[in-house]
Design a protein around this motif. Structure first.
Motif, PDB file in Angstrom:
ATOM      1  N   ARG A  74      36.599  46.957  40.943  1.00 40.17           N
ATOM      2  CA  ARG A  74      37.131  45.817  40.141  1.00 40.17           C
ATOM      3  C   ARG A  74      38.414  45.682  40.608  1.00 40.17           C
ATOM      4  O   ARG A  74      39.161  46.549  41.254  1.00 40.17           O
ATOM      5  CB  ARG A  74      37.133  46.065  38.694  1.00 40.17           C
ATOM      6  N   ILE A  75      39.403  44.707  40.214  1.00 40.23           N
ATOM      7  CA  ILE A  75      40.692  44.432  40.767  1.00 40.23           C
ATOM      8  C   ILE A  75      41.700  44.098  39.574  1.00 40.23           C
ATOM      9  O   ILE A  75      41.204  43.328  38.673  1.00 40.23           O
ATOM     10  CB  ILE A  75      40.838  43.004  41.583  1.00 40.23           C
ATOM     11  N   GLY A  76      42.708  44.581  39.524  1.00 35.86           N
ATOM     12  CA  GLY A  76      43.485  44.780  38.475  1.00 35.86           C
ATOM     13  C   GLY A  76      44.890  44.216  38.843  1.00 35.86           C
ATOM     14  O   GLY A  76      45.447  44.245  40.096  1.00 35.86           O
ATOM     15  N   LEU A  77      45.957  44.081  38.045  1.00 30.86           N
ATOM     16  CA  LEU A  77      47.274  43.533  38.092  1.00 30.86           C
ATOM     17  C   LEU A  77      48.148  44.320  37.667  1.00 30.86           C
ATOM     18  O   LEU A  77      48.122  44.847  36.503  1.00 30.86           O
ATOM     19  CB  LEU A  77      47.577  42.213  37.402  1.00 30.86           C
ATOM     20  N   ALA A  78      49.264  44.715  38.442  1.00 28.86           N
ATOM     21  CA  ALA A  78      50.398  45.589  37.961  1.00 28.86           C
ATOM     22  C   ALA A  78      51.718  44.555  38.252  1.00 28.86           C
ATOM     23  O   ALA A  78      51.754  43.707  39.363  1.00 28.86           O
ATOM     24  CB  ALA A  78      50.581  46.766  38.641  1.00 28.86           C
ATOM     25  N   THR A  79      52.872  44.768  37.387  1.00 30.02           N
ATOM     26  CA  THR A  79      53.955  43.955  37.831  1.00 30.02           C
ATOM     27  C   THR A  79      55.101  44.726  37.784  1.00 30.02           C
ATOM     28  O   THR A  79      55.100  45.728  36.992  1.00 30.02           O
ATOM     29  CB  THR A  79      54.044  42.790  36.722  1.00 30.02           C
ATOM     30  N   ALA A 102      45.489  43.038  30.323  1.00 31.75           N
ATOM     31  CA  ALA A 102      44.143  42.116  30.560  1.00 31.75           C
ATOM     32  C   ALA A 102      43.407  42.782  31.593  1.00 31.75           C
ATOM     33  O   ALA A 102      42.209  42.185  31.844  1.00 31.75           O
ATOM     34  CB  ALA A 102      44.341  40.618  30.961  1.00 31.75           C
ATOM     35  N   ASN A 103      43.548  43.892  32.021  1.00 32.71           N
ATOM     36  CA  ASN A 103      43.120  44.345  33.315  1.00 32.71           C
ATOM     37  C   ASN A 103      41.637  44.830  32.884  1.00 32.71           C
ATOM     38  O   ASN A 103      41.449  45.365  31.809  1.00 32.71           O
ATOM     39  CB  ASN A 103      43.683  45.631  33.823  1.00 32.71           C
ATOM     40  N   PRO A 104      40.761  44.613  33.762  1.00 31.05           N
ATOM     41  CA  PRO A 104      40.818  44.239  35.217  1.00 31.05           C
ATOM     42  C   PRO A 104      40.736  42.685  35.085  1.00 31.05           C
ATOM     43  O   PRO A 104      40.008  42.152  34.272  1.00 31.05           O
ATOM     44  CB  PRO A 104      39.449  44.715  35.955  1.00 31.05           C
ATOM     45  N   VAL A 105      41.434  42.102  35.992  1.00 30.45           N
ATOM     46  CA  VAL A 105      41.608  40.752  35.902  1.00 30.45           C
ATOM     47  C   VAL A 105      40.650  39.825  36.674  1.00 30.45           C
ATOM     48  O   VAL A 105      40.680  38.675  36.448  1.00 30.45           O
ATOM     49  CB  VAL A 105      43.316  40.106  36.195  1.00 30.45           C
ATOM     50  N   LEU A 106      40.178  40.494  37.603  1.00 24.94           N
ATOM     51  CA  LEU A 106      39.274  39.933  38.721  1.00 24.94           C
ATOM     52  C   LEU A 106      37.876  40.771  39.013  1.00 24.94           C
ATOM     53  O   LEU A 106      38.270  41.767  39.598  1.00 24.94           O
ATOM     54  CB  LEU A 106      40.263  39.748  40.024  1.00 24.94           C
ATOM     55  N   GLU A 107      37.059  40.098  38.588  1.00 27.89           N
ATOM     56  CA  GLU A 107      35.674  40.795  39.114  1.00 27.89           C
ATOM     57  C   GLU A 107      34.730  40.118  39.893  1.00 27.89           C
ATOM     58  O   GLU A 107      34.857  38.932  39.884  1.00 27.89           O
ATOM     59  CB  GLU A 107      35.086  41.416  37.604  1.00 27.89           C
ATOM     60  N   PRO A 129      46.816  30.374  38.713  1.00 25.46           N
ATOM     61  CA  PRO A 129      47.973  29.995  38.633  1.00 25.46           C
ATOM     62  C   PRO A 129      48.979  31.147  38.322  1.00 25.46           C
ATOM     63  O   PRO A 129      50.182  30.853  38.470  1.00 25.46           O
ATOM     64  CB  PRO A 129      47.854  28.854  37.377  1.00 25.46           C
ATOM     65  N   ASP A 130      48.589  32.197  37.830  1.00 22.78           N
ATOM     66  CA  ASP A 130      49.272  33.088  37.171  1.00 22.78           C
ATOM     67  C   ASP A 130      49.125  34.568  37.612  1.00 22.78           C
ATOM     68  O   ASP A 130      49.622  35.605  37.058  1.00 22.78           O
ATOM     69  CB  ASP A 130      49.702  33.028  35.731  1.00 22.78           C
ATOM     70  N   LEU A 131      48.128  34.725  38.553  1.00 19.85           N
ATOM     71  CA  LEU A 131      47.581  35.997  38.711  1.00 19.85           C
ATOM     72  C   LEU A 131      46.770  36.736  37.468  1.00 19.85           C
ATOM     73  O   LEU A 131      46.229  37.896  37.776  1.00 19.85           O
ATOM     74  CB  LEU A 131      48.389  37.080  39.162  1.00 19.85           C
ATOM     75  N   VAL A 132      46.584  36.058  36.295  1.00 20.91           N
ATOM     76  CA  VAL A 132      45.726  36.593  35.383  1.00 20.91           C
ATOM     77  C   VAL A 132      44.573  36.044  35.191  1.00 20.91           C
ATOM     78  O   VAL A 132      43.513  36.472  35.187  1.00 20.91           O
ATOM     79  CB  VAL A 132      46.643  36.722  34.144  1.00 20.91           C
ATOM     80  N   ARG A 133      44.497  34.652  35.100  1.00 14.20           N
ATOM     81  CA  ARG A 133      43.576  33.775  35.246  1.00 14.20           C
ATOM     82  C   ARG A 133      42.859  33.409  36.597  1.00 14.20           C
ATOM     83  O   ARG A 133      43.644  32.759  37.309  1.00 14.20           O
ATOM     84  CB  ARG A 133      43.762  32.651  34.218  1.00 14.20           C
ATOM     85  N   TRP A 134      41.781  33.759  36.693  1.00 14.14           N
ATOM     86  CA  TRP A 134      41.324  33.604  38.259  1.00 14.14           C
ATOM     87  C   TRP A 134      40.086  32.698  38.212  1.00 14.14           C
ATOM     88  O   TRP A 134      39.062  33.103  37.487  1.00 14.14           O
ATOM     89  CB  TRP A 134      40.991  34.852  38.985  1.00 14.14           C
ATOM     90  N   GLU A 135      39.739  31.847  39.232  1.00 15.06           N
ATOM     91  CA  GLU A 135      38.540  31.290  39.464  1.00 15.06           C
ATOM     92  C   GLU A 135      38.102  31.342  40.838  1.00 15.06           C
ATOM     93  O   GLU A 135      38.800  31.348  41.923  1.00 15.06           O
ATOM     94  CB  GLU A 135      38.881  29.545  39.640  1.00 15.06           C
ATOM     95  N   VAL A 136      37.015  32.191  40.870  1.00 16.33           N
ATOM     96  CA  VAL A 136      36.327  32.729  42.093  1.00 16.33           C
ATOM     97  C   VAL A 136      35.592  31.605  42.899  1.00 16.33           C
ATOM     98  O   VAL A 136      34.467  30.936  42.128  1.00 16.33           O
ATOM     99  CB  VAL A 136      35.268  33.942  41.790  1.00 16.33           C
ATOM    100  N   GLY A 137      35.426  31.523  43.918  1.00 16.26           N
ATOM    101  CA  GLY A 137      34.702  30.539  44.750  1.00 16.26           C
ATOM    102  C   GLY A 137      34.025  31.199  46.001  1.00 16.26           C
ATOM    103  O   GLY A 137      33.899  32.400  46.044  1.00 16.26           O
ATOM    104  N   PRO A 138      33.274  30.557  46.816  1.00 10.15           N
ATOM    105  CA  PRO A 138      32.589  31.074  47.598  1.00 10.15           C
ATOM    106  C   PRO A 138      33.415  31.662  48.957  1.00 10.15           C
ATOM    107  O   PRO A 138      34.651  31.419  48.687  1.00 10.15           O
ATOM    108  CB  PRO A 138      31.674  29.604  48.479  1.00 10.15           C
ATOM    109  N   PRO A 139      32.744  32.356  49.519  1.00  5.97           N
ATOM    110  CA  PRO A 139      33.406  33.074  50.788  1.00  5.97           C
ATOM    111  C   PRO A 139      33.974  32.000  51.910  1.00  5.97           C
ATOM    112  O   PRO A 139      33.426  31.209  51.954  1.00  5.97           O
ATOM    113  CB  PRO A 139      32.639  33.957  51.328  1.00  5.97           C
ATOM    114  N   ILE A 140      35.338  32.599  52.498  1.00  2.11           N
ATOM    115  CA  ILE A 140      35.750  31.706  53.353  1.00  2.11           C
ATOM    116  C   ILE A 140      35.528  32.283  54.976  1.00  2.11           C
ATOM    117  O   ILE A 140      35.514  31.424  55.718  1.00  2.11           O
ATOM    118  CB  ILE A 140      37.533  31.593  53.511  1.00  2.11           C
TER     119      ILE A 140
END
Length: 312
Positions: free
Chosen positions: A96-101, A113-118, A176-187
């Motif tokens: 999983r992916i988390g955020l530190a500031t 809010a971690n993990p912020v990106l799954e 927009p803020d590194l907390v709320r993420w929208e996952v899309g298809p691969p590049i």
């Protein structure tokens, strides 16, 4: 020392890197004992080691097993680090992916809010031990959208379908803020690799260059048939006209002239004078014995076809 990433603050290059004690003896054990170290330099050669940036969380936490590769970006008036974490109760199999500031690149606070990106199962493989040995969702690379100012993340992941040894992709998410993420298809879609690790995207010479690394186990049968080569730890490059692709393939190795040892997790780094250099982790000697250190910077040029030339 193996995977690493950098942030630039004035004349200082801040290096963040995965580290583990050599007292473990077996270098393969480093992945389950990784913390994130920190060093600073003005010339990318002489480094002052600073206090560690991040360590695993308490027992039972999402990152309580190990803290792995990430990326740092200045956004919203502060420094932000996305990093990979694994949980001991899951035997480190699910990433999983988390955020530190941070306000100063030295003192880091993990986000509540971690993990912020799954991983998102619409496009990407969940844990399937019959297909692969872990659930890949790691190594985020951060960059700003040149138009909207939003933040993009490129992520090591695996496609939800296809031959198991060719499902390695570069996943994409936006925030927009590194907390709320929208996952899309691969590049970068599935094809020749089971894993596409440590991606980096940089604009050099009016082209976008995507670098990534593939371990020996990540080279699929399709790659073996095309190249006829034996797999080894390798950094590859793709180029494109847009930061989100498409990228021109097939991927070509990034080779440093006159060096034959295993270099990995290669990065293009702005040298502070308007030029670019290349850094990489020196994983092993030519005989295969583990080293675990950072090479000195190597000059980078771009050939007439827009490809990177390292060290020539």
């Amino acid at each position: 020392v193996w995977d690493f990433w950098l942030a630039h603050d004035g004349a200082d290059h801040h290096l963040f890197f995965l580290q583990a004690p050599r007292a473990l003896g077996d270098p393969d054990l480093r992945h389950r004992h990784a913390t994130i170290g920190h060093a600073v330099s003005t010339d990318l050669v002489d480094w002052d080691v600073l206090p560690d940036a991040l360590a695993p969380g308490p027992p039972g936490s999402w990152d309580g097993d190990a803290t792995w590769t990430g990326s740092v970006l200045h956004h919203g008036g502060r420094w932000n680090m996305l990093y990979t974490g694994t949980c001991r109760e899951e035997q480190g199999l699910i990433q999983r992916i988390g955020l530190a500031t941070s306000d100063d690149l030295v003192h880091w606070r993990k986000h509540e809010a971690n993990p912020v990106l799954e991983v998102d199962a619409r496009w990407y493989e969940l844990l399937d031990r019959h297909a692969w040995f872990n659930q890949a969702w790691r190594d985020p690379w951060l960059f700003h959208d040149p138009v909207t100012g939003d933040v993009h993340a490129l992520i090591t992941a695996r496609s939800a379908g296809g031959p198991p040894d060719g499902r390695g992709v570069v996943a994409h998410a936006c925030s927009p803020d590194l907390v709320r993420w929208e996952v899309g298809p691969p590049i970068v879609g599935p094809g020749e690799f089971g894993e596409i690790e440590v991606p980096q995207l940089v604009s050099v010479g009016n082209r976008w260059h995507l670098l990534f690394s593939v371990p020996p186990v990540g080279h699929g049968e399709r790659w073996r048939r095309r190249t006829g080569r034996s797999p080894r730890p390798t950094v590859y490059q793709l180029t494109g006209d847009d930061p989100l692709g498409p990228f021109n393939g097939p991927a070509e190795p990034v080779a440093v002239s006159d060096r034959d040892e295993a270099l990995y997790a290669g990065k293009l780094v702005a040298d502070g004078t308007g030029g670019w250099v290349y850094l990489a982790a020196r994983l092993s000697e030519r005989d295969g014995s583990f080293v675990g250190e950072l090479i000195d910077p190597v000059a980078v040029t771009v050939d007439p076809a827009g490809r990177l030339v390292i060290g020539a």
